[in-house]
Structures are given as C-alpha cells and as structure tokens.
Design a protein around this motif. Structure first.
Motif, short mmCIF file in Angstrom:
data_model
loop_
_atom_site.label_atom_id
_atom_site.label_comp_id
_atom_site.label_asym_id
_atom_site.label_seq_id
_atom_site.Cartn_x
_atom_site.Cartn_y
_atom_site.Cartn_z
N ASN A 109 -2.04 0.09 9.64
CA ASN A 109 -1.94 1.53 9.40
C ASN A 109 -3.15 2.08 8.64
O ASN A 109 -3.78 3.05 9.06
CB ASN A 109 -0.65 1.78 8.61
CG ASN A 109 -0.30 3.25 8.57
OD1 ASN A 109 -1.17 4.08 8.37
ND2 ASN A 109 0.96 3.57 8.79
N ASN A 156 1.98 8.69 11.11
CA ASN A 156 2.95 8.73 10.03
C ASN A 156 3.98 7.61 10.14
O ASN A 156 4.69 7.33 9.19
CB ASN A 156 3.64 10.09 9.99
CG ASN A 156 4.33 10.32 8.68
OD1 ASN A 156 3.81 9.92 7.64
ND2 ASN A 156 5.50 10.92 8.73
N THR A 157 4.09 6.99 11.34
CA THR A 157 5.05 5.90 11.49
C THR A 157 4.47 4.61 10.92
O THR A 157 3.27 4.54 10.62
CB THR A 157 5.40 5.68 12.96
OG1 THR A 157 4.17 5.49 13.67
CG2 THR A 157 6.15 6.86 13.53
N LYS A 158 5.36 3.61 10.80
CA LYS A 158 4.88 2.33 10.28
C LYS A 158 4.39 1.47 11.43
O LYS A 158 5.07 1.32 12.45
CB LYS A 158 6.03 1.60 9.58
CG LYS A 158 6.15 2.01 8.13
CD LYS A 158 7.28 1.24 7.48
CE LYS A 158 7.58 1.85 6.11
NZ LYS A 158 8.84 1.38 5.59
N PHE A 159 3.20 0.93 11.29
CA PHE A 159 2.73 -0.03 12.28
C PHE A 159 1.66 -0.90 11.64
O PHE A 159 1.17 -0.59 10.55
CB PHE A 159 2.21 0.67 13.54
CG PHE A 159 1.07 1.60 13.28
CD1 PHE A 159 -0.24 1.15 13.35
CD2 PHE A 159 1.30 2.93 12.96
CE1 PHE A 159 -1.28 2.01 13.11
CE2 PHE A 159 0.25 3.79 12.72
CZ PHE A 159 -1.04 3.32 12.79
N LYS A 160 1.33 -1.94 12.38
CA LYS A 160 0.38 -2.90 11.79
C LYS A 160 -1.01 -2.28 11.74
O LYS A 160 -1.46 -1.67 12.71
CB LYS A 160 0.36 -4.18 12.63
CG LYS A 160 1.35 -5.18 12.11
CD LYS A 160 1.36 -6.43 12.97
CE LYS A 160 2.60 -7.25 12.64
NZ LYS A 160 2.81 -8.34 13.58
N ASN A 193 6.64 1.81 21.09
CA ASN A 193 5.75 1.03 20.23
C ASN A 193 4.50 0.60 20.98
O ASN A 193 3.39 0.71 20.48
CB ASN A 193 6.48 -0.19 19.69
CG ASN A 193 7.03 0.08 18.31
OD1 ASN A 193 6.51 0.95 17.62
ND2 ASN A 193 8.06 -0.65 17.93
N GLN A 197 4.29 14.91 5.99
CA GLN A 197 4.72 14.17 4.82
C GLN A 197 5.38 15.02 3.77
O GLN A 197 6.02 14.51 2.86
CB GLN A 197 3.54 13.40 4.24
CG GLN A 197 3.39 12.11 5.02
CD GLN A 197 2.16 11.38 4.69
OE1 GLN A 197 1.27 11.91 4.03
NE2 GLN A 197 2.06 10.16 5.15
N LYS A 240 -5.98 4.69 10.04
CA LYS A 240 -6.16 5.98 9.39
C LYS A 240 -7.61 6.16 8.97
O LYS A 240 -8.20 7.22 9.18
CB LYS A 240 -5.27 6.06 8.15
CG LYS A 240 -3.98 6.80 8.41
CD LYS A 240 -3.18 6.92 7.15
CE LYS A 240 -1.74 7.16 7.48
NZ LYS A 240 -0.87 6.94 6.33
#
Lengths: 463, 339
Positions: A279, A273-277, B45, A365, A283
C-alpha cells in the motif's frame, strides 16, 4: 482633553524619572559618605519636589475634573435608565393583561404581543445603558485609585508600551478577534490590490485599446472591440487553426478530460483506500506525478522546429513502444491504433489526476468509520456501501476536484498559443484580448459545471 | 468381498451426505450470498492489483526509460541492439546536459527561489487560512470568495501588466518579484493553500482554542502555540506543494526573472531552452562536421541529452520527495483537505 491628559502624563513621567535618578545618586553618595554632593543633591531634590508637587496637584485636579464630568454622565444615564424602566413596567403591564379594556380576546392578544415586544426592545436598550454605566463606574474607580496613589506619592507612571498592552488587554476577546482578523488579512488584501486587481483592470483596459511598447513607454489608443474582431478573423495558430476553432476544440477536450479525470481519480482513491499488499509503495508512486514535472520535459521536446519535428517526442512515449509490440504481434491496424491512443490517454490522465486523487483520498478518509460499521451490521456488501455511504459523503468534493481539473486543464490549454503569438508581435492589446476571452471562457465553463453539479451532487450539507 | 462392498457403500453414503450438505449450504440464501461475495471479492482483488500495479508501471516507465536512455553512449544512438540496458554506460550525456543547463548555478538559483517562496507561502497562507476559518470579522466571506476568485482567473490576465509594472518599479530580473508576490499572498496557486489551511483549521475542535483563551492567551498566541503545532500535516503538504510548484514553474520565473537576467535562471526555465543551447554550442564548435549527419540528424541524439537534463532537473525533487513522502501522504490523509 486628551492632549492635556497626555502632556500632563508626560510631564509627570519626566519629573518622576528625574527624581528617581537623583535619589539613586543620593543613595550612592550617602554610601560613599560624600557630604558635599549629598547636600547638593538633596537641595536639587527639594527644588524638584516643588515642581513635582505642582504637577501632582494639577494632575489630581485634572482627574477629579474628569471624574466630575463622568459622574454627571452617570447621573444622566441613570436617569435615562429609570425612565426606560418605568416605560418598560408600563409595557409589561400591558403584556401581562388578563382582561382587555374592551373585553375582546383579539385586542387582548394584540396588546400582549405588542407589550412583550416593546418591553424586550426596552430591555435591550437598558442593558446597553447599564454596560455603559458599568464602564464609566470602572473608569471613575480607576481614577480614584490613581488620585489616592498620587496624593500618597506612590503613583508610578507607566511607559508607552506598558500602557498600550494594558489598553489592548482591556479590549474584549471578540473585538480582539476582529482586529487580529483584519491584521492577518492585511498582507493578502494589499497583494490582491497591487498584484491582482491592478493587472486585471489593466488587462481589461488594454483589451479595448491598441497597446504598443515604444522604447519602454506604452502608447495606448482607443480601439473599441476591434481587438476581439481581429482576433477571431486574422489570427491563426502554429497549426493553422482559427481562434474560434481552438476554443471549440479545447472546450470538447476539457469536458472529456473533466469527466474522465474525476471518475478515474475517484476510483483510484477508493482503491488506494483499501488494504492491499504494498500500500505505502503504491501510494508513494501515485503521487509522483504531483512532484514530477512531465510538462517541462514535453515542452523541451517541442523545441528546434524542423530539425527534430514531431518524431522525437513520439519516439519516447510508451505508446510508441506499445505500438511496435502490437505490430510485431500482427494485429489489425485499427485495433492497434485504438489501443495505442488508449494507453497514451491513460498516461496523460494519470499525470493530470495526482492532486485530484489526493483530494478524494482525504475526503474518503474523513467519512466516519461508524457509518461503515453500522452498514456491516446490517449486512451491506461493499458495493452497496460504496454507493450508499462513500459516494454521497464524498459528493461535495466532486465540485472541488472538478474546479481544480478545469483550472489545471486551462493552464495548459492551446489558447495560450495565441497569447504568445500576440505577445511576440508586441501587440499587447490583442494579447490582453486573448487573456480576457480566455478568462470569460473559464468563468462560463466553471459556472456551467458548478450549476450542473450543485443540483446533482450536493446531498451532504456543508458545515 | 462383503467387507469391501460395505466399505464402498459406506463411502458412497458419506459422499452423498457431503454433497447434500453442500447443496443445502448453498441453498440457504445468506450462505449463498457470502459465497457470491467471496467470489466477487476475489475478482475485485485481482482487478485492483492489476489496475494499481499497472498504473504504477505506467507512471514509472517514462522515468526508468529516461534513465536508461540518458546513460547510453552517444555513438549507440543508431545501434538497434541497445534497447534497455545500455551496452556501454557513459556519463557523457549528463556532462553535456550539465554544461548546457549551467547546472550548479541554476540549481543554486532554483533552490534559493523555491525555498524563499515556500517559507513565504506557508507563513502568509496559514495566517490567512486561520483568519478565514476562526476569526469572526466583517467581510470574511467576501474575502474568502475573492480568494476563490483569484484561483479562477488565468495567469495570462495578470502576467503581462504585472511584468510591465515590475519593469516600471525596476524589479524585473530579480527574485524579489516572486518573493513580493508570494509574500503578499499572490504566489503560484496561493488560493489553493489558503483554502487548504482554512479547511484544516476548521477541523480542529474549538474547545482547544477556548481552553487556551481561558488560560489568557491572545489570538496570535492561540494561533502560534495551539493551532500551528496541530497543523503539521497541512504545513508539510503545503510546503511540499509550494516547493514543487515553484521548482517546476517556468511561466512566472521565466517572465519576471530569467528572460531578463540569464544569471538568475532556474532549472525549469533552462530546460526549456536546453535544445537550442546545445544546438547553438555544437554549431559554434563545428561539432556537426565531426560526428556526421547520421548521428546529428537523428532525433535520438538530442533527446538523450534532453533526457539527461530532465533527470538532472528532477533528481533533487525526487530525492526530497522520497524523504518526506511518508509525512506528505499522512499529512494529506489527516488534513481533511476537504470539508
């Protein structure tokens, strides 16, 4: 009454249709200036008109009769209403009393209370009667309109479907909802009875009997609880374990799997659910186990008994490659075996937790973003936000995820081995006994998990 | 000299000032906290990336390996130099697997059955879900708890009597058995789908429905015109899951259909018997004498064909998945599966 009404309506509709046809023909004939047929048709129409007027008179008489009856009903109802209103005014007097007859405050209060209650009850009754009266009045008005139209020969009889639709629309929306609810549930209820309740009761019955198929016919003989006894004493699965053993083993492995899978899928859902490269890519990959049927391939690996044995399925797992790698690094054996089993476990856990990750992701979410914003304003760290917001808000979902994990785990349980063995011997009674044991086991397990979780995890109230 | 020394002292002063500044900034608690947070975030991270991409690798690894193994030449079975990329690419394994799976016929059967079941599942479970979510009628809660109950009961309780009943009615060996069961809401995990739709419809604001009511729509019209178009995400999710679960199902399909009528067997059930059928075919053809024991006794020999079979079974699904994947993920995220 109703029969008479419908027969009258039918007669009326028939004659009306006939007359209309004839009138159309007449018009055509007039246009063609075909005098003979015009004369014939008009005489026919006159004949018909006699019959028709009789039917019309009948109908008018009938409708007025009905109206008279309804008027009588109305009168009685209004009388009832008057009586009720008088009673009510009496009670209201008591409710509005300011001084008790015996001068005590207690009795005054009592009288006021009772009076109010009774008056309210009576008002409810009065409202019901008023609604009935309104309905009757509406009906009478409707009939009067119809009578006027029939007298002026302007009444058009409606077809069956039109009348049904009119009737349907006259039903209030709430009642319609009820009816639609039953209609929507009907297929499921039928399926529940035929494809669920019937087989289950048969299974329960068979588990207490000796059941053998004999040339397509089942012979059923009462056996009491002997099936269960022999299941626990006589039967051994392909690896030589008794039924009780397998039950205990699967209980342990299920519990472990349950804890690990639920926690693992929650962590993964939070991370996803977090933002990362990448994504979207990650998923997409994480839901492959939902689609990909790992079990079909593993099942296939078990085939061919001695020829392929277990070496084959081992040869193609990650664990084996990993094992070789570690061996080549000359690490101690115990350490490598630990790591290998861990990796193997991770693989199976990832494969088991596809749907659970989905469930948790959706739950996370649906947590309102305003909560996080408020927490940020107060200077909360991400760690705190997780424990104080995400975790409590998601906690009801733990139960859903846990129950899904249990059901999924059970469907792959090794208890089914006994079922297959018994079915292979066409001892249907014993197979049913296995199924029943399995069912009870599931029920108890889920009940226990529900009980434990309900007490601990339900902070957030359901809608 | 003096100039230089002056410059030096100036520099030293500046450096001292900067150091002091840093110390002071670190001393203030909020800034300290921010620094801590930053460091923690950095490590989190790294952990996140390692964990997520590592797990991706673990998921993809068997698939990639399957492809690599399936593309190998059968004679390379014992070749220790071939590890990942095959020395000589060959489609021989695929051809063998196709023959053993009876591929085109099974594919057609699977698609027909899975498609029919999916449509029925979506129709029946969406209607049920709507009724349980929004329509107020007596016994609604009872029906919902029965729906949950159907989920808990294991298949083993149902399958055998159901099979015998179907046999009595003369339906065994035909796909109509599965269609009937799903059409009456008793398909594979129908309860999950009903639950999902119910939760979803409960999330749609009631005002939408009420405004349609005021405009004169009846219940069915409200469902068809207002609720369904808003439920796209749920429909995609349910359809995909129903399709996939039916595609992979080898329990009911085998019991009700393919064990009694091999012409109607699906890919999943064929895959189960893949090795037996290959073994039988090779033995009948006297192939074992021809290839020698060192190859035929090697478990790799069968697992290559088996891998090819697995890929052939899963390939249509994977292609489908990558087409609807974005819709699916979005759908799940917006469904609020949960409530």
């Amino acid at each position: 009454m109703n029969k008479k009404q419908s027969s009258l309506h039918k007669k009326y509709a028939k004659l009306y249709a006939k007359r209309q046809k004839l009138e159309k023909k007449l018009l055509k004939a007039e246009n063609k200036n075909d005098n003979d047929s015009v004369l014939a048709l008009s005489s026919q129409i006159d004949n018909l008109e006699k019959e028709f007027s009789e039917v019309r008179n009948d109908k008018v008489r009938f409708l007025t009769e009905l109206n008279d009856q309804d008027n009588k009903k109305l009168q009685t109802l209004s009388e009832q209403y008057d009586v009720l209103s008088q009673e009510r005014s009496k009670w209201m007097e008591k409710a509005n009393l300011r001084i008790a007859p015996d001068g005590k405050l207690k009795t005054l209060r009592h009288l006021n209370k009772v009076g109010q209650r009774k008056a309210q009850k009576l008002v409810r009754k009065m409202i019901a009667i008023a609604e009935k009266m309104q309905e009757l009045e509406n009906r009478i008005n409707h009939r009067n309109q119809d009578i006027d139209k029939i007298k002026l020969d302007k009444y058009v009889p409606l077809g069956f479907f039109v009348r049904m639709i009119k009737f349907w629309k006259s039903i209030p929306y709430e009642k319609q909802q009820k009816i639609w609810g039953y209609v929507f549930c009907l297929p499921w209820v039928i399926g529940f009875l035929i494809f669920f309740l019937l087989p289950i009761s048969e299974s329960l019955w068979w588990s207490l009997n000796v059941v053998k198929p004999d040339k397509g016919v089942l012979t059923i003989k009462w056996n009491g609880f002997n099936n269960f006894k022999s299941l626990f004493t006589d039967y051994v699965d392909a690896y030589g374990n008794t039924f009780a053993n397998v039950l205990a083993n699967s209980l342990v492995s299920l519990t472990l799997n349950l804890i690990v899978v639920v926690i693992f899928s929650l962590i993964i859902a939070v991370l996803l659910n977090t933002k990362f490269k990448g994504n979207a890519f990650v998923k997409a990959i994480f839901f492959i186990p939902v689609v990909f049927n790992a079990t079909a391939i593993y099942f296939a690996g078990e085939g061919l008994g001695g020829r392929l044995s277990s070496s084959m399925s081992g040869n193609f797992t990650i664990a084996n490659d990993f094992n070789n790698l570690l061996r080549s690094m000359s690490l101690p054996d115990r350490f490598t075996s630990f790591l290998v089993t861990a990796v193997n476990q991770i693989f199976s856990i990832v494969n088991m937790s596809g749907v659970q990750i989905l469930i948790f992701l959706a739950a996370i979410q649906s947590v309102p973003a305003s909560l996080y914003e408020a927490a940020k304003m107060e200077g909360a760290t991400k760690y705190e936000m997780f424990w104080k917001i995400t975790f409590p808000m998601v906690s009801p979902i733990f139960l859903t995820a846990a129950i899904y994990t249990i059901i999924d785990g059970f469907s792959k349980s090794s208890i089914l081995g006994f079922y297959d063995i018994a079915k292979g011997q066409s001892a249907y009674g014993i197979a049913s006994a296995v199924a029943v044991m399995y069912f009870i086991f599931t029920l108890v397990f889920i009940g226990a998990v529900y009980y434990i979780m309900k007490a601990r995890l339900f902070y957030y109230d359901e809608r | 000299m003096t100039k230089d020394s002056q410059v030096l002292t100036n520099l030293k002063k500046k450096i001292n000032a900067i150091q002091l500044n840093i110390k002071e900034t670190i001393k203030t608690p909020t800034k300290q906290r921010i620094l801590k947070d930053k460091i923690a975030n950095f490590f989190m991270n790294i952990l996140k990336y390692v964990l997520l991409y590592g797990l991706c690798f673990i998921i993809l690894y068997p698939i990639i390996q399957q492809v690599a193994v399936a593309l190998r030449l059968p004679e390379d079975v014992n070749n220790p130099t071939v590890l990942w990329i095959p020395e000589t690419f060959s489609l021989l394994n695929f051809r063998a697997a196709m023959a053993a799976l009876n591929y085109w016929q099974s594919l057609r059967n699977t698609v027909v059955i899975a498609f029919g079941v999916t449509v029925l599942q979506v129709v029946v479970t969406s209607i049920m879900g709507y009724a349980l979510a929004r329509l107020r009628f007596k016994g609604r809660n009872l029906i919902f708890s029965l729906v949950i109950f159907t989920l808990i009961v294991p298949y083993a309780m149902i399958s055998l009597p159901a099979y015998i009943n179907f046999n009595k009615w003369g339906m065994v060996g035909k796909p109509i058995t599965l269609f009937l069961m799903t059409g009456f809401g008793m398909g594979i995990k129908s309860g999950v789908f009903i639950y999902l739709f119910r939760q979803f419809f409960r999330g749609i604001p009631e005002e939408l429905e009420e405004s349609a009511q005021i405009d004169g729509a009846n219940v069915f019209q409200v469902f068809l015109r207002v609720m369904l178009p808003n439920a796209r995400g749920a429909i995609v999710t349910v359809a995909l899951l129903a399709f996939v679960w039916q595609w992979n199902d080898n329990y009911f399909s085998a019991l009700f259909i393919s064990e009694n009528n091999p012409n109607m067997s699906t890919l999943a059930t064929q895959l189960q018997y893949l090795i037996w059928s290959i073994d039988q075919a090779l033995r009948n053809a006297g192939y074992y004498a021809f290839i020698g024991q060192d190859i035929s006794k090697n478990p790799f020999f069968f697992s290559m064909i088996q891998n090819a079979g697995g890929i052939l079974t899963m390939l249509p699904l994977l292609v489908l998945y990558f087409f609807v994947q974005r819709l699916f993920v979005e759908g799940v995220e917006r469904t609020g599966i949960v409530g």
